[in-house]
Design a protein around this motif. Structure first.
Motif, short mmCIF file in Angstrom:
data_model
loop_
_atom_site.label_atom_id
_atom_site.label_comp_id
_atom_site.label_asym_id
_atom_site.label_seq_id
_atom_site.Cartn_x
_atom_site.Cartn_y
_atom_site.Cartn_z
N TYR A 93 0.67 -1.19 -0.03
CA TYR A 93 0.01 -0.11 -0.12
C TYR A 93 0.87 1.22 -0.25
N LYS A 94 1.65 1.24 0.77
CA LYS A 94 2.93 2.28 0.77
C LYS A 94 3.49 2.55 -0.56
N ASP A 95 3.79 1.62 -1.23
CA ASP A 95 4.55 1.98 -2.53
C ASP A 95 3.59 2.36 -3.46
N GLU A 96 2.33 2.11 -3.44
CA GLU A 96 1.37 2.49 -4.34
C GLU A 96 0.96 4.07 -4.20
N TYR A 97 0.85 4.36 -2.62
CA TYR A 97 0.57 5.79 -2.32
C TYR A 97 1.85 6.50 -2.79
N LEU A 98 3.09 6.23 -2.47
CA LEU A 98 4.23 6.89 -2.68
C LEU A 98 4.38 7.14 -4.52
N THR B 259 8.27 11.03 6.92
CA THR B 259 8.64 10.60 5.53
C THR B 259 10.00 9.74 5.51
N ASP B 260 10.26 8.90 4.52
CA ASP B 260 11.27 8.02 4.45
C ASP B 260 12.62 9.04 4.57
N GLY C 231 14.15 10.52 9.74
CA GLY C 231 12.93 9.91 9.17
C GLY C 231 12.69 8.64 9.00
N ALA C 232 11.71 8.12 8.17
CA ALA C 232 11.51 6.90 8.37
C ALA C 232 12.45 5.82 7.68
#
Length: 502
Positions: A328-333, A381-382, A405-406
């Motif tokens: 989900y994170k990959d698609e959001y980013l 944020t990363d 960051g993350a």
């Protein structure tokens, strides 16, 4: 009887029509200049005194009421205003012992200061007590404002600003004056929507109060009073430093300093809604939108994976398939990077970074650095992206090695880790730390350890005024102060001096 009512109704209607036609002839630019002047006086901290006689006194009194109460935008302070004619005991005293013609002038000479305003209502423009007050005001450097009628009378030439109700009827003049008053209140309140300054919920404790509280807390006996007041009385005269203990500041990045990712919630929330609507037991779109908005808001400030973990949990609750939250994170980013791609390219191309900074960010950081504060930046944020974006914005020079960051698949709140690290490395107590943030997490965390919290409720789209949804979220999290942004050099100085207790 029916005909009499119809005739009366016609008379009433004709009066209203005439008043409306006359009011339309108002010099609206003159009234606008008065409103603008009142706003300037408020910014400068000046006072407004109002006056009138009879029905005009009632309007002057009504103006004082409305400028204190009706002009408050979102419970912020309004004007320092007083109707001189409301003080019955003083009025009758001065009229009896001196002259009714001088009552307002004498009161103004005692209460007024240069830069204040005297606003008066007069249908004729010739009331002696108002004329004398206007003369006294001008001698004192007090701005005079006339709401007048007919030809303006003697007060017209004594008024620095004036507007004339275009009527010869005293009743309609007073009606139009009342309309002006309410019109000004609405215009001023709208203008003040974007003039927030500092909304102070709780003031920072001084070193005296902190030390006194610590002393009271170690006193013998259960239930010792550790309030600032009790501590201060126990240590009366022992403390001469009324300043605060603050020297460390933790900043969130996105929305608090950087606007590169402005609009990220408009990417995340619709995407999460889209995912949940495809689950077998999905509710109606309104319920899903409310759910997603709430948990995205509440988790703002934690790294993005936490919001994606929560999304996965909600999918499973509705009979959907459990998947790795990182997907989900990959698609959001992916969607977010499309949104911000041009911004990054502009910054890499050498554009002025000010357009992608919360107003006043540089001024505040410069001020804190000059005062010797230790500055830390922590983001959800990363980290690899935060480091790049901080450098593009010129923020890296203020934080040095202290930008966090993350990391991929991190399952512990990065900001909580940073706060623990700051405290451990420097041997701090919470009372030495100030957090600046626009998200729930950093405010709640620092408030929870006894630190001081500044909620930055920036309207990221307009770059001015307050985002009310952010404000509500920050107050719920425990923010001690709400600001719209950091303003400019003067506002940064004011904020830092407030935090330092000087």
């Amino acid at each position: 009887m029916g005909m009499e009512i119809m005739e009366l109704a016609g008379t009433l209607s004709k009066y209203a029509d005439t008043m409306i036609d006359e009011a339309k002839k108002t010099d609206w630019q003159a009234l606008a200049r008065i409103v603008d002047m009142f706003l300037g006086v408020k910014r400068a901290g000046g006072a407004i005194f109002t006056a009138g006689n009879g029905g005009s006194h009632a309007t002057a009194s009504h103006m004082a009421n409305d400028f204190i109460k009706g002009c408050r935008a979102h419970n912020r302070t309004a004007f320092r205003v007083e109707c001189l004619g409301d003080a019955n005991a003083i009025i009758t005293c001065l009229a009896n012992d001196f002259s009714y013609d001088d009552v307002y002038a004498i009161m103004l000479q005692t209460k007024g200061r240069p830069g204040d305003v005297l606003a008066y209502y007069s249908g004729s423009g010739n009331s002696p007590n108002l004329v004398n007050a206007a003369k006294a005001a001008r001698e004192m450097g007090i701005v005079t404002v006339g709401f007048l009628g007919r030809d303006g009378g003697a007060l017209k030439d004594l008024s620095d600003y004036y507007v004339i109700a275009p009527s010869d009827s005293m009743e309609r003049i007073e009606d139009i004056h009342m309309m002006y008053e309410h019109n000004m209140v609405c215009a001023i309140r709208a203008a003040l929507e974007d003039e927030w300054g500092m909304e102070i919920v709780r003031r920072p404790l001084s070193r005296c109060s902190i030390n006194a509280g610590a002393s009271a807390g170690t006193s013998e006996g259960a239930g010792a009073d550790t309030s600032a007041g009790a501590g201060a009385s126990n240590n009366a005269g022992a403390c001469t430093d009324a300043g605060t203990a603050f020297k460390y500041a933790l900043f969130d990045f996105d929305g608090t300093l950087s606007l590169i990712r402005e609009g990220w919630q408009e990417i995340m929330i619709p995407y999460f809604i889209e995912v949940l609507r495809e689950t077998p037991q999905a509710e109606d779109v309104g319920a899903i939108e409310a759910l997603v908005t709430e948990f995205v808001d509440r988790l703002t400030g934690k790294q993005t994976i936490f919001q994606c973990i929560r999304l996965d949990e909600e999918v499973v609750k509705r009979g959907g398939q459990k998947i790795e939250p990182g997907l989900y994170k990959d698609e959001y980013l992916r969607r977010l990077n499309i949104h911000i791609k041009n911004r990054i390219e502009e910054l890499r191309g050498g554009c002025d970074p000010q357009g992608y900074l919360v107003p006043g960010s540089v001024e505040l950081l410069e001020r804190l650095a000059s005062e010797g504060w230790n500055l830390y930046c922590a983001s959800g944020t990363d980290e690899v992206d935060v480091l790049v974006e901080a450098k593009l914005l010129g923020m890296d020079k203020y934080f040095g090695e202290h930008i966090y960051g993350a990391h991929a698949y991190m399952t512990e709140c990065s900001k909580e880790m940073v706060i623990r690290e700051i405290i451990a490395e420097n041997g701090l107590t919470g009372a030495e730390l100030v957090a600046f943030g626009d998200g729930f997490v950093e405010i709640e965390l620092v408030a929870g350890i006894g630190g001081y919290t500044v909620g930055v409720a920036t309207d990221e789209v307009r770059r001015k005024g307050v985002n009310l949804r952010k404000r509500g979220r920050l107050l719920e999290a425990g923010a001690d102060v709400i600001i719209p942004d950091f303003g400019g050099a003067a506002e940064a100085r004011e904020l830092v001096e407030f935090l330092l207790g000087v």
